[in-house]
Design an enzyme around this catalytic site. Structure first.
Site, mmCIF file in Angstrom:
data_model
loop_
_atom_site.group_PDB
_atom_site.id
_atom_site.type_symbol
_atom_site.label_atom_id
_atom_site.label_comp_id
_atom_site.label_asym_id
_atom_site.label_seq_id
_atom_site.Cartn_x
_atom_site.Cartn_y
_atom_site.Cartn_z
ATOM 1 N N ASP A 1 0.854 -1.181 0.000
ATOM 2 C CA ASP A 1 0.000 0.000 0.000
ATOM 3 C C ASP A 1 0.896 1.239 0.000
ATOM 4 O OD1 ASP A 1 -1.806 2.002 0.402
ATOM 5 O OD2 ASP A 1 -2.009 1.619 2.557
ATOM 6 N N LEU B 1 1.579 5.232 -2.006
ATOM 7 C CA LEU B 1 1.074 6.247 -2.931
ATOM 8 C C LEU B 1 1.797 6.197 -4.275
ATOM 9 C CD1 LEU B 1 0.539 9.264 -0.534
ATOM 10 C CD2 LEU B 1 -1.212 7.998 -1.787
ATOM 11 N N ASP C 1 -8.561 11.075 -9.079
ATOM 12 C CA ASP C 1 -9.005 10.449 -7.837
ATOM 13 C C ASP C 1 -10.462 10.020 -7.978
ATOM 14 O OD1 ASP C 1 -6.594 10.762 -6.664
ATOM 15 O OD2 ASP C 1 -7.201 12.255 -5.184
ATOM 16 N N ASP C 2 -10.883 9.108 -7.097
ATOM 17 C CA ASP C 2 -12.244 8.582 -7.235
ATOM 18 C C ASP C 2 -13.309 9.538 -6.708
ATOM 19 O OD1 ASP C 2 -11.729 8.419 -4.555
ATOM 20 O OD2 ASP C 2 -11.929 6.255 -4.392
ATOM 21 N N ARG D 1 3.257 9.034 3.395
ATOM 22 C CA ARG D 1 1.903 8.897 2.853
ATOM 23 C C ARG D 1 1.402 10.229 2.305
ATOM 24 N NH1 ARG D 1 -1.459 5.203 3.663
ATOM 25 N NH2 ARG D 1 -0.716 3.203 4.372
ATOM 26 N N GLU E 1 3.115 12.433 -3.378
ATOM 27 C CA GLU E 1 3.428 11.793 -4.653
ATOM 28 C C GLU E 1 3.092 12.725 -5.819
ATOM 29 O OE1 GLU E 1 0.682 11.471 -3.203
ATOM 30 O OE2 GLU E 1 -0.927 11.089 -4.630
ATOM 31 N N ASP E 2 2.082 13.561 -5.625
ATOM 32 C CA ASP E 2 1.686 14.473 -6.699
ATOM 33 C C ASP E 2 2.722 15.586 -6.895
ATOM 34 O OD1 ASP E 2 1.069 15.413 -4.192
ATOM 35 O OD2 ASP E 2 -1.009 15.925 -4.656
ATOM 36 N N HIS F 1 -1.618 20.932 6.855
ATOM 37 C CA HIS F 1 -1.381 20.237 5.595
ATOM 38 C C HIS F 1 -0.305 20.935 4.761
ATOM 39 C CE1 HIS F 1 -2.129 17.762 2.175
ATOM 40 N NE2 HIS F 1 -2.456 18.801 1.437
#
Ligand SMILES: *[C@@H]1O[C@H](CO)[C@@H](O)[C@H](O)[C@H]1NC(C)=O
Length: 307
Positions: A120, A122, A141-142, A231, A234-235, A271
């Protein structure tokens, strides 16, 4: 006196009516042009794009997203990045297959694949996909939905700049005013305030499939490890990678966003601090700041009322 006044009013009224008629006529002509172009079936001469969708235990959102995007005319295939311990259930994949079939018109066949990952991480969302037939990848993304017209427009923009990242969600970096060797990461409000951006997030962006292999095989493993541990980011790493390869900024396209999920990690406090740490870490890895700022925004000229 009265007659002069009423004549003037009549003249003014006539002008208003004439202007309205002219505007309506021009509006109607652009409208019919738009309607015609959207009615034409997708021409097979140019290849379409593949959707690579990141998902995590939100089957309702996944279903909603897939049902929606499978109706977009330029879509060639859908690849769902699956990092859960259990494989997708038979009922879920049967539902998705059925939805895609009923949405595929004009003999178009959209393929659906699950990319199952053991680990698991990213980084999974940027793993190479072996049987990808299109150069264009729409990474999404979903929990965000864009109308097919916005997606197709972004695809058109990408086709005119296929090395560039083309996306709907801009972000920005800048040099800290107190510590000049330190960079800060800024979200939507910073972009709005400054009017510039230097990244588009991979939660809704087009890019060339070659960046998958660069990300997985060429980018320093220390960056991928950092992302797995944290986590996050990655973007940002993908934005660095593309900027380092092209020396150019990404392209932000205007599109209507419908967020169907609850608010994600970006709404949690602290964040941007964590994201700033990622930016500074990646600058250290690259030995320089590859991101390039711009204030260009691509807008569909058919949607501009007056210009
Ligand atoms: C950045 O681009 C340069 C020049 O193309 C390349 O040699 C280098 O490997 C790239 N750096 C990373 C970290 O990918």
């Amino acid at each position: 006196m009265l007659t002069v006044k009423s004549a003037k009013i009549k003249l003014l009224l006539c002008c208003c009516i004439a202007l309205t008629v002219i505007l309506l006529a021009s509006r109607a002509s652009t409208f019919t042009a738009w309607a015609n172009s959207s009615l034409q079936p997708y021409s097979g001469t140019r290849k379409g794009y593949a959707i690579v969708m990141n998902t995590w235990k939100r089957y309702d959102l996944l279903k909603q997203s897939i049902v929606h995007y499978s109706s977009c005319p330029g879509l060639d295939s859908i690849h769902i990045v699956w990092s859960e311990p259990d494989p997708p259930s038979a009922s879920l994949s049967a539902f998705l297959q059925r939805a895609i079939q009923s949405n595929s018109k004009d003999g178009r066949k959209v393929k659906l694949k699950f990319n199952i990952n053991k680990e698991d991480s990213l980084n999974n969302r940027f793993k190479e996909i072996k049987d990808l037939e299109t150069d264009a990848v729409f990474s999404i993304d979903d929990d965000v939905i864009f109308p097919c017209s916005s997606v197709e427009f972004a695809f058109n923009v990408w086709q005119s700049a296929p090395d560039t990242m083309v996306g709907f969600v801009p972000r920005v970096h800048w040099v800290d005013s107190l510590h000049s060797d330190n960079y800060r990461y800024g979200g939507w409000w910073s972009v709005w305030w400054m009017g510039t951006y230097s990244m588009v997030l991979s939660k809704a962006a087009f890019f060339h499939k070659k960046y998958f292999s660069l990300y997985t095989n060429e980018m320093p493993a220390s960056i991928r490890d950092y992302i797995t541990k944290r986590r996050n980011c990655e973007d940002i790493a993908m934005s660095f990678l593309v900027a380092n390869a092209t020396g150019a900024p990404p392209i932000w396209v205007k599109g209507k966003i419908f967020e169907i999920g609850s608010t994600g990690i970006s709404s949690l406090g602290g964040h941007n601090e964590k994201r700033s740490e990622c930016v500074n870490r990646f600058v250290a890895e690259y030995g320089r700041m590859p991101l390039v700022s711009t204030s260009v925004k691509a807008v569909d000229s058919r949607s501009i009322w007056f210009w």
